[in-house]
Design a protein around this motif. Structure first.
Motif, PDB file in Angstrom:
ATOM      1  N   VAL A   1       0.843  -1.201   0.000  1.00  0.00           N
ATOM      2  CA  VAL A   1       0.000   0.000   0.000  1.00  0.00           C
ATOM      3  C   VAL A   1       0.874   1.245   0.000  1.00  0.00           C
ATOM      4  CG1 VAL A   1      -1.949  -1.119   1.136  1.00  0.00           C
ATOM      5  CG2 VAL A   1      -0.172  -0.062   2.525  1.00  0.00           C
ATOM      6  N   ASP A   2       0.337   2.329  -0.565  1.00  0.00           N
ATOM      7  CA  ASP A   2       1.066   3.598  -0.526  1.00  0.00           C
ATOM      8  C   ASP A   2       0.641   4.383   0.709  1.00  0.00           C
ATOM      9  OD1 ASP A   2      -1.433   4.637  -1.083  1.00  0.00           O
ATOM     10  OD2 ASP A   2      -0.938   5.281  -3.121  1.00  0.00           O
ATOM     11  N   GLN A   3       1.093   5.633   0.813  1.00  0.00           N
ATOM     12  CA  GLN A   3       0.790   6.441   1.996  1.00  0.00           C
ATOM     13  C   GLN A   3      -0.700   6.730   2.145  1.00  0.00           C
ATOM     14  OE1 GLN A   3       3.455   9.790   1.302  1.00  0.00           O
ATOM     15  NE2 GLN A   3       4.920   8.972   2.801  1.00  0.00           N
ATOM     16  N   GLU A   4      -1.437   6.680   1.028  1.00  0.00           N
ATOM     17  CA  GLU A   4      -2.884   6.932   1.085  1.00  0.00           C
ATOM     18  C   GLU A   4      -3.684   5.648   1.346  1.00  0.00           C
ATOM     19  OE1 GLU A   4      -0.987   8.222  -1.595  1.00  0.00           O
ATOM     20  OE2 GLU A   4      -0.803  10.036  -0.359  1.00  0.00           O
TER      21      GLU A   4
ATOM     22  N   ASN B   1      -3.745   3.024  -0.722  1.00  0.00           N
ATOM     23  CA  ASN B   1      -4.115   2.369  -1.971  1.00  0.00           C
ATOM     24  C   ASN B   1      -3.260   1.124  -2.184  1.00  0.00           C
ATOM     25  OD1 ASN B   1      -5.991   4.477  -2.745  1.00  0.00           O
ATOM     26  ND2 ASN B   1      -4.195   5.740  -3.167  1.00  0.00           N
ATOM     27  N   LEU B   2      -3.894   0.063  -2.646  1.00  0.00           N
ATOM     28  CA  LEU B   2      -3.207  -1.216  -2.826  1.00  0.00           C
ATOM     29  C   LEU B   2      -2.606  -1.303  -4.221  1.00  0.00           C
ATOM     30  CD1 LEU B   2      -2.790  -3.867  -1.184  1.00  0.00           C
ATOM     31  CD2 LEU B   2      -4.815  -4.772  -2.342  1.00  0.00           C
ATOM     32  N   TYR B   3      -1.323  -1.712  -4.308  1.00  0.00           N
ATOM     33  CA  TYR B   3      -0.632  -1.791  -5.590  1.00  0.00           C
ATOM     34  C   TYR B   3      -0.061  -3.186  -5.816  1.00  0.00           C
ATOM     35  CZ  TYR B   3      -0.750   3.266  -6.323  1.00  0.00           C
ATOM     36  OH  TYR B   3      -1.158   4.566  -6.549  1.00  0.00           O
ATOM     37  N   ASN B   4      -0.270  -3.696  -7.023  1.00  0.00           N
ATOM     38  CA  ASN B   4       0.392  -4.911  -7.467  1.00  0.00           C
ATOM     39  C   ASN B   4       1.831  -4.559  -7.821  1.00  0.00           C
ATOM     40  OD1 ASN B   4       1.375  -7.068  -9.097  1.00  0.00           O
ATOM     41  ND2 ASN B   4      -0.736  -7.667  -9.552  1.00  0.00           N
ATOM     42  N   ALA B   5       2.782  -5.384  -7.425  1.00  0.00           N
ATOM     43  CA  ALA B   5       4.191  -5.086  -7.684  1.00  0.00           C
ATOM     44  C   ALA B   5       4.474  -4.932  -9.172  1.00  0.00           C
ATOM     45  CB  ALA B   5       5.072  -6.190  -7.097  1.00  0.00           C
ATOM     46  N   LYS B   6       3.741  -5.640 -10.018  1.00  0.00           N
ATOM     47  CA  LYS B   6       3.963  -5.548 -11.460  1.00  0.00           C
ATOM     48  C   LYS B   6       3.588  -4.175 -12.008  1.00  0.00           C
ATOM     49  CE  LYS B   6       3.074 -10.479 -12.226  1.00  0.00           C
ATOM     50  NZ  LYS B   6       2.200 -11.476 -12.897  1.00  0.00           N
ATOM     51  N   GLU B   7       2.628  -3.514 -11.359  1.00  0.00           N
ATOM     52  CA  GLU B   7       2.125  -2.232 -11.850  1.00  0.00           C
ATOM     53  C   GLU B   7       2.663  -1.042 -11.065  1.00  0.00           C
ATOM     54  OE1 GLU B   7      -2.005  -2.873 -11.382  1.00  0.00           O
ATOM     55  OE2 GLU B   7      -2.159  -4.373 -12.992  1.00  0.00           O
ATOM     56  N   ALA B   8       3.330  -1.295  -9.949  1.00  0.00           N
ATOM     57  CA  ALA B   8       3.812  -0.207  -9.091  1.00  0.00           C
ATOM     58  C   ALA B   8       5.024   0.492  -9.719  1.00  0.00           C
ATOM     59  CB  ALA B   8       4.175  -0.757  -7.715  1.00  0.00           C
ATOM     60  N   GLY B   9       5.122   1.807  -9.460  1.00  0.00           N
ATOM     61  CA  GLY B   9       6.270   2.575  -9.924  1.00  0.00           C
ATOM     62  C   GLY B   9       7.226   2.860  -8.786  1.00  0.00           C
ATOM     63  N   LYS B  10       8.499   3.027  -9.101  1.00  0.00           N
ATOM     64  CA  LYS B  10       9.509   3.210  -8.054  1.00  0.00           C
ATOM     65  C   LYS B  10       9.542   4.625  -7.486  1.00  0.00           C
ATOM     66  CE  LYS B  10      12.560  -0.538  -9.455  1.00  0.00           C
ATOM     67  NZ  LYS B  10      13.944  -0.965  -9.761  1.00  0.00           N
TER      68      LYS B  10
ATOM     69  N   LYS C   1       7.240   5.989  -5.765  1.00  0.00           N
ATOM     70  CA  LYS C   1       6.466   6.046  -4.527  1.00  0.00           C
ATOM     71  C   LYS C   1       7.119   5.220  -3.427  1.00  0.00           C
ATOM     72  CE  LYS C   1       1.716   7.027  -5.887  1.00  0.00           C
ATOM     73  NZ  LYS C   1       0.319   6.650  -5.608  1.00  0.00           N
ATOM     74  N   GLN C   2       6.695   5.517  -2.195  1.00  0.00           N
ATOM     75  CA  GLN C   2       7.097   4.692  -1.062  1.00  0.00           C
ATOM     76  C   GLN C   2       5.952   3.739  -0.745  1.00  0.00           C
ATOM     77  OE1 GLN C   2      10.100   4.431   0.891  1.00  0.00           O
ATOM     78  NE2 GLN C   2       8.882   2.583   1.291  1.00  0.00           N
ATOM     79  N   TYR C   3       6.273   2.478  -0.476  1.00  0.00           N
ATOM     80  CA  TYR C   3       5.253   1.476  -0.238  1.00  0.00           C
ATOM     81  C   TYR C   3       5.432   0.834   1.136  1.00  0.00           C
ATOM     82  CZ  TYR C   3       4.608   2.000  -5.254  1.00  0.00           C
ATOM     83  OH  TYR C   3       4.382   2.521  -6.502  1.00  0.00           O
ATOM     84  N   TYR C   4       4.308   0.283   1.644  1.00  0.00           N
ATOM     85  CA  TYR C   4       4.294  -0.274   2.996  1.00  0.00           C
ATOM     86  C   TYR C   4       3.641  -1.657   2.970  1.00  0.00           C
ATOM     87  CZ  TYR C   4       5.192   4.610   4.021  1.00  0.00           C
ATOM     88  OH  TYR C   4       5.729   5.890   4.026  1.00  0.00           O
ATOM     89  N   CYS C   5       4.091  -2.490   3.890  1.00  0.00           N
ATOM     90  CA  CYS C   5       3.531  -3.839   4.003  1.00  0.00           C
ATOM     91  C   CYS C   5       2.061  -3.749   4.408  1.00  0.00           C
ATOM     92  CB  CYS C   5       4.318  -4.638   5.044  1.00  0.00           C
ATOM     93  SG  CYS C   5       3.583  -6.264   5.404  1.00  0.00           S
TER      94      CYS C   5
END
Length: 318
Positions: free
Chosen positions: A7-10, A12-21, A23-27
């Motif tokens: 998930v990002d800071q907001e 929102n759930l992201y698939n690793a295949k579609e995520a961009g570098k 942003k910061q992501y969290y478990c």
């Protein structure tokens, strides 16, 4: 440990295949920062730092819940496709897609929701501020039998890994759902009713709407299509009169030379020949083969009629 979603800071759930570098992501489970690893060799994924205490079980469990919530909310708010449940049709027993969330008009999905029975639901599907359905996620531990029995609303148990693989198609490990019929059985029932009505008009036999089940067969003697009847509690060569009046005109207390006794039998409205109980109940292609004629609270008129129609279609009679 490979983490497929983050998930990002907001939130929102992201698939690793579609995520961009960028942003910061969290478990999704423990909330700690994770690193996006996206290269040409390994499958794209997120990863904890070396000292993280989060387990694969908790990550998969929480991610699956978030995915279910995301699918429901995107369907309602963004007009995206609704999830379907793959279960066996209770009439023909073939796997069928059931658009259950559309049928019970779900409005939202809430995570870790306390039920009136005191249990915490992994996901509660809500409509009009009422719980309409419960979803439990299995990673290593299945839903407890006591919990399953005490949940008094529809529920499904889904495999967490399968949800992550495809959150739009639910294949329950366990379920308790409202009665449904697949499209093929619905079509068979409509065709059956139309044909039965035509036969009834030709033979001047009134079609019942309760108690008496009816099927379509061919008279062994005159070879014409006719309606035959049965009812809850009926047994072969039954000497007991049906309880419901009026009795269909082609159900008569007759003497059979073959059986050498009198019993309540189906007769042909054209030639008057008795349609033997052996043919109607014991032959492999008999019209009532899938009926449950137990004379108690388990007798369900509509389900039995649906089974009769499905069997008629299978036998090529519709």
């Amino acid at each position: 440990m490979l983490i497929p979603y983050a998930v990002d800071q907001e939130g929102n759930l992201y698939n690793a295949k579609e995520a961009g570098k960028e942003k910061q992501y969290y478990c999704p489970s423990c909330g700690e920062k994770v690193v996006l690893r996206k290269g040409k060799v390994r499958t794209a994924h997120f990863a904890h730092k070396a000292n993280a205490k989060c387990s694969e079980e908790t990550v998969i469990h929480k991610t699956a819940k978030l995915l279910i919530q995301q699918v429901i909310q995107s369907w309602k708010k963004e007009n995206k496709k609704a999830p379907v449940i793959i279960v066996k049709c209770p009439i023909c027993y073939n796997p069928s897609e059931v658009r259950i969330v559309e049928q019970i008009r779900i409005e939202d999905a809430l995570l870790e929701y306390r039920l009136p029975e005191g249990y915490i639901a992994d996901v509660a599907l809500i409509a009009n501020n009422k719980i309409k359905m419960v979803i439990e996620i299995k990673v290593t531990h299945s839903v407890e039998q006591e919990k399953q029995e005490r949940i008094n609303i529809p529920f499904v148990e889904l495999d967490g890994y399968e949800v992550i693989n495809n959150p739009f198609v639910w294949k329950p490990l366990k379920y308790k759902l409202p009665f449904f019929v697949c499209d093929n059985c619905k079509d068979a029932y409509k065709k059956f009713l139309r044909k039965a009505k035509t036969i009834a008009q030709k033979t001047r036999v009134k079609i019942p709407t309760e108690y008496y089940l009816y099927g379509i067969t061919t008279c062994w003697k005159c070879k014409r299509e006719i309606l035959v009847f049965t009812w809850a509690g009926h047994t072969s060569l039954d000497k007991r009169a049906p309880k419901k009046k009026p009795i269909p005109s082609t159900i008569q207390y007759r003497y059979s030379k073959t059986a050498k006794q009198k019993y309540w039998a189906n007769v042909c409205p054209y030639c008057g020949a008795i349609q033997g109980d052996w043919f109607l109940y014991d032959e492999p292609d008999n019209p009532f083969i899938d009926c449950n004629l137990v004379d108690d609270s388990s007798f369900n008129y509509k389900k039995n009629m649906l089974r009769i129609a499905a069997h008629a279609k299978e036998m090529g009679m519709l």
